[in-house]
Design a protein around this motif. Structure first.
Motif, PDB file in Angstrom:
ATOM      1  N   THR A  52      44.996  64.361  45.449  1.00 19.96           N
ATOM      2  CA  THR A  52      44.589  65.308  44.683  1.00 19.96           C
ATOM      3  C   THR A  52      43.618  65.076  43.571  1.00 19.96           C
ATOM      4  O   THR A  52      43.357  65.874  42.708  1.00 19.96           O
ATOM      5  N   CYS A  53      42.756  64.049  43.780  1.00 18.82           N
ATOM      6  CA  CYS A  53      41.816  63.447  42.761  1.00 18.82           C
ATOM      7  C   CYS A  53      40.362  63.819  43.325  1.00 18.82           C
ATOM      8  O   CYS A  53      39.364  63.447  42.723  1.00 18.82           O
ATOM      9  N   GLY A  54      40.553  64.735  44.325  1.00 13.60           N
ATOM     10  CA  GLY A  54      38.878  65.074  44.998  1.00 13.60           C
ATOM     11  C   GLY A  54      38.738  64.393  46.236  1.00 13.60           C
ATOM     12  O   GLY A  54      39.667  63.621  46.772  1.00 13.60           O
ATOM     13  N   SER A  55      37.614  64.372  46.549  1.00 14.53           N
ATOM     14  CA  SER A  55      37.081  63.759  47.808  1.00 14.53           C
ATOM     15  C   SER A  55      37.120  62.016  47.716  1.00 14.53           C
ATOM     16  O   SER A  55      36.444  61.500  46.593  1.00 14.53           O
ATOM     17  N   ILE A  56      37.672  61.236  48.543  1.00 13.88           N
ATOM     18  CA  ILE A  56      37.776  59.808  48.242  1.00 13.88           C
ATOM     19  C   ILE A  56      37.410  59.160  49.288  1.00 13.88           C
ATOM     20  O   ILE A  56      37.638  59.452  50.509  1.00 13.88           O
ATOM     21  N   ASP A  57      36.333  58.103  49.216  1.00 13.00           N
ATOM     22  CA  ASP A  57      36.065  57.424  50.322  1.00 13.00           C
ATOM     23  C   ASP A  57      36.919  55.898  50.524  1.00 13.00           C
ATOM     24  O   ASP A  57      37.463  55.812  49.723  1.00 13.00           O
ATOM     25  N   SER A  58      36.624  55.445  51.617  1.00 10.18           N
ATOM     26  CA  SER A  58      37.430  54.283  51.907  1.00 10.18           C
ATOM     27  C   SER A  58      36.845  53.201  50.872  1.00 10.18           C
ATOM     28  O   SER A  58      35.576  53.352  50.685  1.00 10.18           O
ATOM     29  N   GLU A  59      37.817  52.296  50.548  1.00 10.46           N
ATOM     30  CA  GLU A  59      37.399  51.204  49.627  1.00 10.46           C
ATOM     31  C   GLU A  59      37.528  50.013  50.240  1.00 10.46           C
ATOM     32  O   GLU A  59      38.978  49.504  50.284  1.00 10.46           O
ATOM     33  N   PRO A  60      36.617  49.289  50.537  1.00  5.39           N
ATOM     34  CA  PRO A  60      36.698  47.807  51.002  1.00  5.39           C
ATOM     35  C   PRO A  60      36.860  46.897  49.663  1.00  5.39           C
ATOM     36  O   PRO A  60      35.988  47.159  49.031  1.00  5.39           O
ATOM     37  N   PHE A  61      37.499  45.911  49.613  1.00  2.00           N
ATOM     38  CA  PHE A  61      37.665  44.930  48.455  1.00  2.00           C
ATOM     39  C   PHE A  61      38.318  43.675  48.790  1.00  2.00           C
ATOM     40  O   PHE A  61      38.765  43.451  49.835  1.00  2.00           O
ATOM     41  N   GLU A  62      37.960  42.648  47.940  1.00  2.00           N
ATOM     42  CA  GLU A  62      38.369  41.339  48.174  1.00  2.00           C
ATOM     43  C   GLU A  62      39.635  41.246  46.922  1.00  2.00           C
ATOM     44  O   GLU A  62      39.648  41.567  45.941  1.00  2.00           O
ATOM     45  N   MET A  63      40.665  40.458  47.418  1.00  2.17           N
ATOM     46  CA  MET A  63      41.663  40.099  46.512  1.00  2.17           C
ATOM     47  C   MET A  63      42.146  38.475  46.597  1.00  2.17           C
ATOM     48  O   MET A  63      41.980  38.151  47.812  1.00  2.17           O
ATOM     49  N   ARG A  64      42.652  38.132  45.682  1.00  2.81           N
ATOM     50  CA  ARG A  64      43.277  36.883  45.785  1.00  2.81           C
ATOM     51  C   ARG A  64      44.930  37.058  45.817  1.00  2.81           C
ATOM     52  O   ARG A  64      45.351  37.829  44.832  1.00  2.81           O
ATOM     53  N   VAL A  65      45.715  36.405  46.580  1.00  7.42           N
ATOM     54  CA  VAL A  65      47.176  36.353  46.709  1.00  7.42           C
ATOM     55  C   VAL A  65      47.648  35.194  46.317  1.00  7.42           C
ATOM     56  O   VAL A  65      47.238  34.179  46.721  1.00  7.42           O
ATOM     57  N   ILE A  66      48.507  35.311  45.104  1.00  4.40           N
ATOM     58  CA  ILE A  66      49.159  34.190  44.749  1.00  4.40           C
ATOM     59  C   ILE A  66      50.767  34.426  45.227  1.00  4.40           C
ATOM     60  O   ILE A  66      51.397  35.253  44.832  1.00  4.40           O
ATOM     61  N   GLN A  67      51.342  33.249  45.825  1.00  5.21           N
ATOM     62  CA  GLN A  67      52.786  33.197  46.142  1.00  5.21           C
ATOM     63  C   GLN A  67      53.471  31.987  45.530  1.00  5.21           C
ATOM     64  O   GLN A  67      52.863  31.014  45.966  1.00  5.21           O
ATOM     65  N   ASN A  68      54.566  32.322  44.975  1.00  4.20           N
ATOM     66  CA  ASN A  68      55.578  31.036  44.463  1.00  4.20           C
ATOM     67  C   ASN A  68      56.977  31.706  45.033  1.00  4.20           C
ATOM     68  O   ASN A  68      57.510  32.413  44.500  1.00  4.20           O
ATOM     69  N   GLN A  73      51.790  38.050  43.878  1.00  7.44           N
ATOM     70  CA  GLN A  73      50.568  38.549  42.810  1.00  7.44           C
ATOM     71  C   GLN A  73      49.538  38.819  43.644  1.00  7.44           C
ATOM     72  O   GLN A  73      48.935  37.853  44.421  1.00  7.44           O
ATOM     73  N   PHE A  74      49.194  39.981  43.755  1.00  2.00           N
ATOM     74  CA  PHE A  74      47.608  40.474  44.021  1.00  2.00           C
ATOM     75  C   PHE A  74      46.947  40.451  43.020  1.00  2.00           C
ATOM     76  O   PHE A  74      47.137  41.344  41.988  1.00  2.00           O
ATOM     77  N   VAL A  75      45.532  39.693  42.921  1.00  5.13           N
ATOM     78  CA  VAL A  75      44.652  39.976  41.919  1.00  5.13           C
ATOM     79  C   VAL A  75      43.219  40.603  42.527  1.00  5.13           C
ATOM     80  O   VAL A  75      42.733  40.198  43.556  1.00  5.13           O
ATOM     81  N   VAL A  76      42.952  41.774  41.883  1.00  8.16           N
ATOM     82  CA  VAL A  76      41.877  42.466  42.373  1.00  8.16           C
ATOM     83  C   VAL A  76      40.769  42.485  41.427  1.00  8.16           C
ATOM     84  O   VAL A  76      41.229  43.052  40.170  1.00  8.16           O
ATOM     85  N   GLN A  77      39.486  42.140  41.425  1.00  7.90           N
ATOM     86  CA  GLN A  77      38.560  42.292  40.480  1.00  7.90           C
ATOM     87  C   GLN A  77      38.001  43.904  40.475  1.00  7.90           C
ATOM     88  O   GLN A  77      37.283  44.153  41.412  1.00  7.90           O
ATOM     89  N   ILE A  78      38.077  44.406  39.320  1.00  5.92           N
ATOM     90  CA  ILE A  78      37.553  45.702  39.138  1.00  5.92           C
ATOM     91  C   ILE A  78      36.101  45.785  38.383  1.00  5.92           C
ATOM     92  O   ILE A  78      36.329  45.201  37.071  1.00  5.92           O
ATOM     93  N   GLN A  79      35.051  46.004  38.776  1.00 10.37           N
ATOM     94  CA  GLN A  79      33.722  46.213  38.378  1.00 10.37           C
ATOM     95  C   GLN A  79      33.787  46.803  36.897  1.00 10.37           C
ATOM     96  O   GLN A  79      34.272  47.872  36.967  1.00 10.37           O
ATOM     97  N   GLY A  80      33.256  46.088  35.917  1.00  9.18           N
ATOM     98  CA  GLY A  80      33.246  46.753  34.746  1.00  9.18           C
ATOM     99  C   GLY A  80      34.340  46.695  33.882  1.00  9.18           C
ATOM    100  O   GLY A  80      34.543  47.050  32.754  1.00  9.18           O
ATOM    101  N   PHE A  81      35.542  45.930  34.373  1.00 11.82           N
ATOM    102  CA  PHE A  81      36.898  45.703  33.630  1.00 11.82           C
ATOM    103  C   PHE A  81      37.272  44.256  33.846  1.00 11.82           C
ATOM    104  O   PHE A  81      37.553  43.962  32.616  1.00 11.82           O
ATOM    105  N   GLY A  82      37.523  43.791  34.991  1.00 15.43           N
ATOM    106  CA  GLY A  82      38.085  42.399  35.242  1.00 15.43           C
ATOM    107  C   GLY A  82      39.173  42.547  36.135  1.00 15.43           C
ATOM    108  O   GLY A  82      39.356  43.419  37.026  1.00 15.43           O
TER     109      GLY A  82
END
Length: 154
Positions: A52-68, A73-82
């Motif tokens: 409902t946010c308008g046209s959205i493209d596929s988003e490939p991304f890298e993430m780090r998974v941390i398991q204990n 926990q999934f950690v995704v880097q967002i450009q311009g944010f962190g």
């Protein structure tokens, strides 16, 4: 009066004790996540199923998974944010649920997302469904994106 064992008696007692212990089937606790280790880098593609946010493209991304254990926990880097951290749990069967609530103050947005999914192939693949809600903090307007995730460990 002190009692002393002869060296041969001590050796006999120790041998008998070792024999008895080796005959026992000791059920030491095992790690239920031993076959489901998922920590490390992942490459994921999120494809919009609906929006409902308008046209959205596929988003490939890298993430780090941390398991204990069952904590995930999934950690995704967002450009311009962190980094954005999705926190949740992992079931011994490979099912998982994670989520985050992040405010992007510079953009005036709040992003709330949950991902339910499953790790497969011994922790080398993942698939899941994300429901993401984006809220404009100035107007209160909100929209929702339904994503399909598929990924592989890098």
């Amino acid at each position: 009066m002190t009692v002393r064992f002869r060296p041969s008696a001590v050796a006999t007692l120790m041998s008998a004790g070792a024999l008895l212990l080796s005959a026992c089937d000791v059920g030491w606790p095992t790690d239920p996540f031993d076959g489901q280790r998922v920590s490390g880098p992942w490459r994921v593609t999120a494809r919009a199923i609906s929006s409902t946010c308008g046209s959205i493209d596929s988003e490939p991304f890298e993430m780090r998974v941390i398991q204990n254990g069952d904590i995930l926990q999934f950690v995704v880097q967002i450009q311009g944010f962190g980094p954005v951290r999705y926190d949740g749990w992992l079931d011994p069967s490979g099912d998982f649920a994670v989520g985050h609530r992040t405010v992007f103050a510079s953009r005036g947005l709040e992003d709330h997302a949950t991902v339910d999914g499953r790790f497969g192939s011994g922790g080398r693949t993942l698939s899941g469904t994300e429901i993401e809600t984006i809220i404009d903090l100035l107007t209160g307007d909100r929209c929702r994106i339904h994503w399909r995730w598929s990924g592989r460990r890098s």
